[in-house]
Write a protein that holds these residues in place. Structure first.
Motif, PDB file in Angstrom:
ATOM      1  N   ILE A 144       0.840  -1.205   0.000  1.00 49.30           N
ATOM      2  CA  ILE A 144       0.000   0.000   0.000  1.00 49.30           C
ATOM      3  C   ILE A 144       0.874   1.254   0.000  1.00 49.30           C
ATOM      4  O   ILE A 144       0.617   2.201  -0.758  1.00 49.30           O
ATOM      5  N   THR A 145       1.902   1.258   0.819  1.00 53.59           N
ATOM      6  CA  THR A 145       2.791   2.422   0.906  1.00 53.59           C
ATOM      7  C   THR A 145       3.483   2.670  -0.426  1.00 53.59           C
ATOM      8  O   THR A 145       3.577   3.814  -0.885  1.00 53.59           O
ATOM      9  N   GLU A 146       3.977   1.623  -1.059  1.00 55.83           N
ATOM     10  CA  GLU A 146       4.632   1.775  -2.364  1.00 55.83           C
ATOM     11  C   GLU A 146       3.654   2.318  -3.405  1.00 55.83           C
ATOM     12  O   GLU A 146       4.023   3.173  -4.222  1.00 55.83           O
ATOM     13  N   ALA A 147       2.426   1.844  -3.379  1.00 58.75           N
ATOM     14  CA  ALA A 147       1.404   2.354  -4.298  1.00 58.75           C
ATOM     15  C   ALA A 147       1.123   3.833  -4.010  1.00 58.75           C
ATOM     16  O   ALA A 147       0.975   4.636  -4.937  1.00 58.75           O
ATOM     17  N   ALA A 148       1.077   4.188  -2.739  1.00 59.07           N
ATOM     18  CA  ALA A 148       0.834   5.585  -2.363  1.00 59.07           C
ATOM     19  C   ALA A 148       1.960   6.483  -2.858  1.00 59.07           C
ATOM     20  O   ALA A 148       1.705   7.565  -3.401  1.00 59.07           O
ATOM     21  N   VAL A 149       3.206   6.053  -2.705  1.00 54.83           N
ATOM     22  CA  VAL A 149       4.340   6.852  -3.176  1.00 54.83           C
ATOM     23  C   VAL A 149       4.237   7.061  -4.682  1.00 54.83           C
ATOM     24  O   VAL A 149       4.449   8.177  -5.174  1.00 54.83           O
ATOM     25  N   ARG A 150       3.907   6.015  -5.432  1.00 60.62           N
ATOM     26  CA  ARG A 150       3.768   6.164  -6.886  1.00 60.62           C
ATOM     27  C   ARG A 150       2.662   7.157  -7.230  1.00 60.62           C
ATOM     28  O   ARG A 150       2.834   8.022  -8.096  1.00 60.62           O
ATOM     29  N   CYS A 151       1.531   7.057  -6.536  1.00 63.05           N
ATOM     30  CA  CYS A 151       0.412   7.980  -6.789  1.00 63.05           C
ATOM     31  C   CYS A 151       0.766   9.410  -6.391  1.00 63.05           C
ATOM     32  O   CYS A 151       0.498  10.349  -7.149  1.00 63.05           O
ATOM     33  N   PHE A 152       1.356   9.583  -5.214  1.00 63.39           N
ATOM     34  CA  PHE A 152       1.741  10.917  -4.761  1.00 63.39           C
ATOM     35  C   PHE A 152       2.738  11.532  -5.743  1.00 63.39           C
ATOM     36  O   PHE A 152       2.672  12.714  -6.062  1.00 63.39           O
ATOM     37  N   SER A 153       3.671  10.717  -6.216  1.00 61.86           N
ATOM     38  CA  SER A 153       4.677  11.215  -7.145  1.00 61.86           C
ATOM     39  C   SER A 153       4.041  11.652  -8.462  1.00 61.86           C
ATOM     40  O   SER A 153       4.388  12.684  -9.021  1.00 61.86           O
ATOM     41  N   ARG A 154       3.113  10.873  -8.951  1.00 61.14           N
ATOM     42  CA  ARG A 154       2.483  11.127 -10.246  1.00 61.14           C
ATOM     43  C   ARG A 154       1.441  12.240 -10.185  1.00 61.14           C
ATOM     44  O   ARG A 154       1.399  13.114 -11.046  1.00 61.14           O
ATOM     45  N   ASN A 155       0.599  12.226  -9.128  1.00 60.18           N
ATOM     46  CA  ASN A 155      -0.559  13.122  -9.068  1.00 60.18           C
ATOM     47  C   ASN A 155      -0.425  14.258  -8.066  1.00 60.18           C
ATOM     48  O   ASN A 155      -1.227  15.176  -8.086  1.00 60.18           O
ATOM     49  N   GLY A 156       0.515  14.151  -7.155  1.00 59.81           N
ATOM     50  CA  GLY A 156       0.626  15.118  -6.069  1.00 59.81           C
ATOM     51  C   GLY A 156      -0.155  14.643  -4.862  1.00 59.81           C
ATOM     52  O   GLY A 156      -1.078  13.823  -4.972  1.00 59.81           O
ATOM     53  N   LEU A 157       0.207  15.162  -3.697  1.00 59.01           N
ATOM     54  CA  LEU A 157      -0.467  14.750  -2.458  1.00 59.01           C
ATOM     55  C   LEU A 157      -1.939  15.131  -2.475  1.00 59.01           C
ATOM     56  O   LEU A 157      -2.813  14.333  -2.137  1.00 59.01           O
ATOM     57  N   GLU A 158      -2.204  16.373  -2.853  1.00 52.58           N
ATOM     58  CA  GLU A 158      -3.575  16.887  -2.786  1.00 52.58           C
ATOM     59  C   GLU A 158      -4.508  16.173  -3.766  1.00 52.58           C
ATOM     60  O   GLU A 158      -5.650  15.895  -3.454  1.00 52.58           O
ATOM     61  N   ARG A 159      -3.997  15.878  -4.965  1.00 48.56           N
ATOM     62  CA  ARG A 159      -4.852  15.285  -5.997  1.00 48.56           C
ATOM     63  C   ARG A 159      -4.934  13.768  -5.933  1.00 48.56           C
ATOM     64  O   ARG A 159      -5.662  13.161  -6.708  1.00 48.56           O
ATOM     65  N   THR A 160      -4.196  13.154  -5.051  1.00 47.18           N
ATOM     66  CA  THR A 160      -4.271  11.698  -4.910  1.00 47.18           C
ATOM     67  C   THR A 160      -5.369  11.343  -3.924  1.00 47.18           C
ATOM     68  O   THR A 160      -5.409  11.867  -2.811  1.00 47.18           O
ATOM     69  N   SER A 161      -6.230  10.458  -4.345  1.00 41.41           N
ATOM     70  CA  SER A 161      -7.314  10.002  -3.463  1.00 41.41           C
ATOM     71  C   SER A 161      -7.023   8.579  -2.991  1.00 41.41           C
ATOM     72  O   SER A 161      -6.177   7.879  -3.551  1.00 41.41           O
ATOM     73  N   ILE A 162      -7.759   8.174  -1.992  1.00 38.33           N
ATOM     74  CA  ILE A 162      -7.655   6.786  -1.536  1.00 38.33           C
ATOM     75  C   ILE A 162      -8.057   5.848  -2.671  1.00 38.33           C
ATOM     76  O   ILE A 162      -7.462   4.777  -2.840  1.00 38.33           O
ATOM     77  N   ALA A 163      -9.017   6.257  -3.492  1.00 40.70           N
ATOM     78  CA  ALA A 163      -9.423   5.436  -4.644  1.00 40.70           C
ATOM     79  C   ALA A 163      -8.247   5.240  -5.608  1.00 40.70           C
ATOM     80  O   ALA A 163      -8.072   4.144  -6.168  1.00 40.70           O
ATOM     81  N   ASP A 164      -7.433   6.296  -5.806  1.00 41.71           N
ATOM     82  CA  ASP A 164      -6.254   6.176  -6.665  1.00 41.71           C
ATOM     83  C   ASP A 164      -5.278   5.144  -6.087  1.00 41.71           C
ATOM     84  O   ASP A 164      -4.729   4.311  -6.818  1.00 41.71           O
ATOM     85  N   ILE A 165      -5.064   5.230  -4.783  1.00 43.24           N
ATOM     86  CA  ILE A 165      -4.128   4.310  -4.125  1.00 43.24           C
ATOM     87  C   ILE A 165      -4.679   2.889  -4.162  1.00 43.24           C
ATOM     88  O   ILE A 165      -3.933   1.932  -4.392  1.00 43.24           O
ATOM     89  N   THR A 166      -5.977   2.755  -3.999  1.00 42.45           N
ATOM     90  CA  THR A 166      -6.623   1.440  -4.091  1.00 42.45           C
ATOM     91  C   THR A 166      -6.383   0.831  -5.464  1.00 42.45           C
ATOM     92  O   THR A 166      -5.972  -0.333  -5.575  1.00 42.45           O
ATOM     93  N   ALA A 167      -6.629   1.627  -6.511  1.00 46.54           N
ATOM     94  CA  ALA A 167      -6.442   1.125  -7.874  1.00 46.54           C
ATOM     95  C   ALA A 167      -4.976   0.768  -8.125  1.00 46.54           C
ATOM     96  O   ALA A 167      -4.672  -0.275  -8.718  1.00 46.54           O
ATOM     97  N   GLU A 168      -4.077   1.622  -7.682  1.00 48.73           N
ATOM     98  CA  GLU A 168      -2.642   1.397  -7.897  1.00 48.73           C
ATOM     99  C   GLU A 168      -2.152   0.150  -7.173  1.00 48.73           C
ATOM    100  O   GLU A 168      -1.315  -0.590  -7.688  1.00 48.73           O
ATOM    101  N   SER A 169      -2.675  -0.084  -5.984  1.00 43.81           N
ATOM    102  CA  SER A 169      -2.218  -1.226  -5.176  1.00 43.81           C
ATOM    103  C   SER A 169      -2.859  -2.539  -5.591  1.00 43.81           C
ATOM    104  O   SER A 169      -2.332  -3.603  -5.289  1.00 43.81           O
ATOM    105  N   GLY A 170      -4.011  -2.454  -6.261  1.00 43.79           N
ATOM    106  CA  GLY A 170      -4.729  -3.674  -6.626  1.00 43.79           C
ATOM    107  C   GLY A 170      -5.518  -4.266  -5.466  1.00 43.79           C
ATOM    108  O   GLY A 170      -5.996  -5.395  -5.547  1.00 43.79           O
ATOM    109  N   LEU A 171      -5.654  -3.504  -4.392  1.00 42.69           N
ATOM    110  CA  LEU A 171      -6.379  -3.975  -3.212  1.00 42.69           C
ATOM    111  C   LEU A 171      -7.736  -3.287  -3.129  1.00 42.69           C
ATOM    112  O   LEU A 171      -8.044  -2.406  -3.923  1.00 42.69           O
ATOM    113  N   SER A 172      -8.506  -3.644  -2.145  1.00 50.40           N
ATOM    114  CA  SER A 172      -9.813  -3.019  -1.938  1.00 50.40           C
ATOM    115  C   SER A 172      -9.688  -1.831  -0.993  1.00 50.40           C
ATOM    116  O   SER A 172      -8.718  -1.719  -0.244  1.00 50.40           O
ATOM    117  N   ASN A 173     -10.713  -0.947  -1.032  1.00 50.70           N
ATOM    118  CA  ASN A 173     -10.756   0.162  -0.073  1.00 50.70           C
ATOM    119  C   ASN A 173     -10.697  -0.367   1.351  1.00 50.70           C
ATOM    120  O   ASN A 173     -10.024   0.207   2.205  1.00 50.70           O
TER     121      ASN A 173
END
Length: 185
Positions: A16-45
């Motif tokens: 989850i953390t690795e997926a969050a870093v990729r999302c934060f890097s790509r989209n920014g902290l503010e524009r990254t949602s939990i849904a983005d991290i969910t999709a990136e990680s392949g896990l459920s909310n």
């Protein structure tokens, strides 16, 4: 449903953390949602929220994951019979900078100016990194330069402060350079 072992929980948290870093890097902290991290990680909310209460928790976990990588490296250097000199230490730290992690770090610094929770994470992370650099430089001064520990203590603080300033400047440069390269592609 079977319960997760502690080791499996840690692996899931890292995923989850690795997926969050990729999302934060790509989209920014503010524009990254939990849904983005969910999709990136392949896990459920539900899986995300089972491990982290909020996006701020994920930012904190991301910062600590990056710091843990540096801590292991710096600890190895300090424990060595011949810890690297300050110039070599800085070169090694800079060569280990990951552009995605640098972008997240700089975004986190920006967010820290207005968000007290994030400010605490940033201050804690930088303080811990500074302490590790201090210990590594101290080890070099005592083990390689053969200074008396009291004499080394007098010299270590300004050296460690300069190394941290240069390292943080390189993080900023890397984050800006990697962002520019991506927009030119």
């Amino acid at each position: 449903m079977p319960r997760l072992t502690d080791a499996r929980k840690e692996l899931r948290r890292a995923q989850i953390t690795e997926a969050a870093v990729r999302c934060f890097s790509r989209n920014g902290l503010e524009r990254t949602s939990i849904a983005d991290i969910t999709a990136e990680s392949g896990l459920s909310n539900g899986s995300i929220y089972a491990h982290y209460r909020s996006k701020a928790d994920l930012v904190q976990a991301s910062a600590h994951a990056v710091l843990a990588k540096r801590a292991e490296t710096l600890g190895d250097y300090a424990a060595s019979d011949t810890p690297p000199d300050p110039d070599e230490l800085l070169a090694r730290l800079i060569s280990a900078i990951d552009p995605a992690e640098a972008r997240v770090g700089v975004q986190t610094w920006g967010e820290a100016t207005t968000n007290p929770a994030i400010r605490g994470i940033v201050v804690d992370t930088i303080d811990r990194m500074r302490a590790m650099v201090h210990d590594c430089v101290m080890a070099h001064l005592v083990k390689v330069e053969h200074l008396d520990p009291a004499e080394a203590q007098e010299q270590v603080i300004p050296i460690a402060e300069r190394l941290m300033a240069l390292y943080l400047a390189e993080l900023l440069r890397t984050s800006l350079q990697s962002s520019t390269e991506e927009t030119e592609s």
